[in-house]
Design a protein around this motif. Structure first.
Motif, PDB file in Angstrom:
ATOM      1  N   GLU A 203       0.616  -1.622  -0.181  1.00 17.51           N
ATOM      2  CA  GLU A 203       0.314  -0.274   0.223  1.00 17.51           C
ATOM      3  C   GLU A 203       1.069   1.117  -0.228  1.00 17.51           C
ATOM      4  N   VAL A 204       1.712   1.498   1.029  1.00 17.82           N
ATOM      5  CA  VAL A 204       2.897   2.125   0.946  1.00 17.82           C
ATOM      6  C   VAL A 204       4.504   1.946   0.789  1.00 17.82           C
ATOM      7  N   GLY A 205       4.747   1.814   0.200  1.00 12.00           N
ATOM      8  CA  GLY A 205       5.829   1.014   0.827  1.00 12.00           C
ATOM      9  C   GLY A 205       6.716   1.194   1.626  1.00 12.00           C
ATOM     10  N   LEU A 206       6.323   0.279   2.775  1.00  7.72           N
ATOM     11  CA  LEU A 206       7.038   0.543   3.764  1.00  7.72           C
ATOM     12  C   LEU A 206       8.120  -0.806   3.920  1.00  7.72           C
ATOM     13  N   ASP A 207       8.954  -0.075   3.863  1.00  4.23           N
ATOM     14  CA  ASP A 207      10.119  -1.791   3.971  1.00  4.23           C
ATOM     15  C   ASP A 207      10.056  -2.534   5.157  1.00  4.23           C
ATOM     16  N   PRO A 208      10.417  -4.017   5.486  1.00  6.79           N
ATOM     17  CA  PRO A 208       9.727  -4.580   6.011  1.00  6.79           C
ATOM     18  C   PRO A 208      11.052  -4.205   7.056  1.00  6.79           C
ATOM     19  N   VAL A 209      12.090  -4.601   6.767  1.00  6.84           N
ATOM     20  CA  VAL A 209      13.059  -4.599   7.485  1.00  6.84           C
ATOM     21  C   VAL A 209      13.548  -2.963   8.217  1.00  6.84           C
ATOM     22  N   SER A 210      12.412  -2.398   7.573  1.00  4.95           N
ATOM     23  CA  SER A 210      12.940  -0.492   9.228  1.00  4.95           C
ATOM     24  C   SER A 210      11.536  -0.890  10.469  1.00  4.95           C
ATOM     25  N   VAL A 211      11.347  -2.500  10.338  1.00  3.50           N
ATOM     26  CA  VAL A 211      10.110  -2.308  10.996  1.00  3.50           C
ATOM     27  C   VAL A 211       9.943  -3.654  12.361  1.00  3.50           C
ATOM     28  N   THR A 212      10.419  -3.089  13.955  1.00  5.93           N
ATOM     29  CA  THR A 212      10.613  -4.287  14.298  1.00  5.93           C
ATOM     30  C   THR A 212       9.066  -4.011  15.056  1.00  5.93           C
ATOM     31  N   VAL A 213       8.597  -6.204  14.699  1.00  7.42           N
ATOM     32  CA  VAL A 213       7.405  -6.252  15.588  1.00  7.42           C
ATOM     33  C   VAL A 213       7.352  -6.724  17.466  1.00  7.42           C
ATOM     34  N   LEU A 214       6.493  -5.684  17.910  1.00  8.17           N
ATOM     35  CA  LEU A 214       6.884  -6.279  18.840  1.00  8.17           C
ATOM     36  C   LEU A 214       4.959  -6.576  19.915  1.00  8.17           C
ATOM     37  N   ALA A 215       3.828  -6.140  19.551  1.00  3.69           N
ATOM     38  CA  ALA A 215       3.231  -7.693  19.508  1.00  3.69           C
ATOM     39  C   ALA A 215       1.586  -7.726  19.272  1.00  3.69           C
ATOM     40  N   GLN A 216       1.136  -8.481  19.458  1.00  4.54           N
ATOM     41  CA  GLN A 216      -0.021  -8.753  18.077  1.00  4.54           C
ATOM     42  C   GLN A 216      -1.130  -8.963  19.289  1.00  4.54           C
ATOM     43  N   LEU A 217      -2.576  -7.609  18.985  1.00  2.00           N
ATOM     44  CA  LEU A 217      -3.131  -7.515  20.181  1.00  2.00           C
ATOM     45  C   LEU A 217      -4.571  -8.433  19.920  1.00  2.00           C
ATOM     46  N   PRO A 218      -5.353  -8.389  20.524  1.00  2.00           N
ATOM     47  CA  PRO A 218      -6.858  -9.014  20.342  1.00  2.00           C
ATOM     48  C   PRO A 218      -7.134  -9.555  19.124  1.00  2.00           C
ATOM     49  N   ARG A 219      -7.776 -10.242  18.741  1.00  2.00           N
ATOM     50  CA  ARG A 219      -8.352 -10.203  17.451  1.00  2.00           C
ATOM     51  C   ARG A 219      -9.671  -9.593  17.571  1.00  2.00           C
ATOM     52  N   LEU A 220     -10.277  -9.265  16.993  1.00  2.00           N
ATOM     53  CA  LEU A 220     -11.191  -7.677  16.711  1.00  2.00           C
ATOM     54  C   LEU A 220     -12.310  -8.337  15.722  1.00  2.00           C
ATOM     55  N   TRP A 221     -13.438  -8.471  16.132  1.00  2.00           N
ATOM     56  CA  TRP A 221     -14.680  -8.428  14.901  1.00  2.00           C
ATOM     57  C   TRP A 221     -15.283  -7.851  14.145  1.00  2.00           C
ATOM     58  N   ILE A 222     -15.537  -7.286  12.925  1.00  2.00           N
ATOM     59  CA  ILE A 222     -16.350  -6.435  12.658  1.00  2.00           C
ATOM     60  C   ILE A 222     -16.773  -7.082  11.738  1.00  2.00           C
ATOM     61  N   PRO A 223     -17.913  -6.935  12.043  1.00  2.00           N
ATOM     62  CA  PRO A 223     -19.758  -7.763  11.415  1.00  2.00           C
ATOM     63  C   PRO A 223     -20.450  -7.238  10.750  1.00  2.00           C
ATOM     64  N   VAL A 224     -20.115  -6.088  10.055  1.00  2.00           N
ATOM     65  CA  VAL A 224     -20.503  -5.399   8.634  1.00  2.00           C
ATOM     66  C   VAL A 224     -19.934  -5.992   7.487  1.00  2.00           C
ATOM     67  N   SER A 225     -18.508  -6.056   7.408  1.00  2.00           N
ATOM     68  CA  SER A 225     -17.754  -6.941   6.959  1.00  2.00           C
ATOM     69  C   SER A 225     -17.206  -8.693   6.952  1.00  2.00           C
ATOM     70  N   ASP A 226     -17.722  -8.476   8.289  1.00  2.00           N
ATOM     71  CA  ASP A 226     -17.337 -10.028   8.715  1.00  2.00           C
ATOM     72  C   ASP A 226     -15.834 -10.784   8.557  1.00  2.00           C
ATOM     73  N   PHE A 227     -14.779  -9.213   9.113  1.00  2.00           N
ATOM     74  CA  PHE A 227     -13.758  -9.707   8.826  1.00  2.00           C
ATOM     75  C   PHE A 227     -13.196  -9.656   9.838  1.00  2.00           C
TER      76      PHE A 227
END
Length: 236
Positions: free
Chosen positions: A100-124
């Motif tokens: 989407e925006v050309g972000l280089d994954p190597v420039s990022v440090t993943v820290l945490a995954q938040l709880p899974r959240l449901w969006i009912p109108v799109s069922d995501f």
């Protein structure tokens, strides 16, 4: 993605309280809606925190193109639906941010995954992935037909009481919003941001009596933070 690519650098001290709080985070901290045990389309978004010398800590947000069928013109975190080859939610979020925006994954440090959240109108079923942008670089829309604008929104401006409002969708849904740098951030994105600002101890008192109406564009509302109201009958 290799372990080396994810290792990156240690996050700054100002992120410490947030990371400590996320250790006990629950779905209820972000939404009033229970995530179903089964079903829903798996997806992930990248909540990318960085720091600018001039404006301090910030978060990366994009604005959807006005011509999209869903969520037209709405600010959002980079992200999208999971692909079969994605190893996990972090891989999905980083891949989508690159596309989407050309972000280089190597420039990022993943820290945490938040709880899974449901969006009912799109069922995501969305997993927000918190990350530290240890090596910021220029980003831009790679697909103007999908992404109209990319911005780094300073945390100091997000927590400014003058920039905080609540929005009312024509369906009756009401939730938090931020009016910052010409962008009105609302819906799912604003709900996650509002919760994280509270958890990090950065939020400042603001008037919840400031409610503005969203125009009736036909877009479906997205559930937000549990501290605000959701007209659940409108989401069925």
């Amino acid at each position: 993605m290799s372990k080396r690519e994810r290792a990156g650098a240690q996050p700054p001290e100002w992120m410490g309280p947030l990371l400590d709080r996320l250790g006990t985070a629950r779905t209820e901290d972000f939404t009033q809606l229970r995530t179903p045990d089964r079903g829903g389309r798996e997806s992930a978004v990248l909540v990318l925190l960085g720091e600018d010398v001039a404006t301090g800590p910030d978060v990366l947000v994009l604005q959807r193109a006005a011509t999209l069928r869903n969520h037209a013109g709405q600010p959002a975190f980079p992200g999208g639906a999971a692909d079969p080859e994605d190893a996990d939610a972090a891989a999905t979020a980083l891949r989508e941010a690159n596309e989407e925006v050309g972000l280089d994954p190597v420039s990022v440090t993943v820290l945490a995954q938040l709880p899974r959240l449901w969006i009912p109108v799109s069922d995501f079923v969305v997993t927000p992935v918190l990350a530290w942008w240890h090596a910021p670089h220029p980003v831009h829309s790679r697909e103007p037909a999908e992404v109209a604008h990319v911005a780094r929104l300073p945390i100091a401006e997000l927590v400014d009481p003058d920039n905080r409002v609540r929005v009312r969708h024509p369906s009756g849904w009401v939730g938090p919003a931020f009016s910052v740098r010409g962008m009105l951030v609302w819906g799912f994105t604003a709900g996650v941001l509002a919760a994280l600002l509270e958890m990090g101890g950065w939020s400042r008192p603001w008037s919840r009596r400031r409610v503005i109406d969203l125009p009736p564009t036909g877009a479906s509302p997205a559930p937000s933070a549990g501290t605000d109201d959701v007209d659940e009958s409108a989401l069925r």
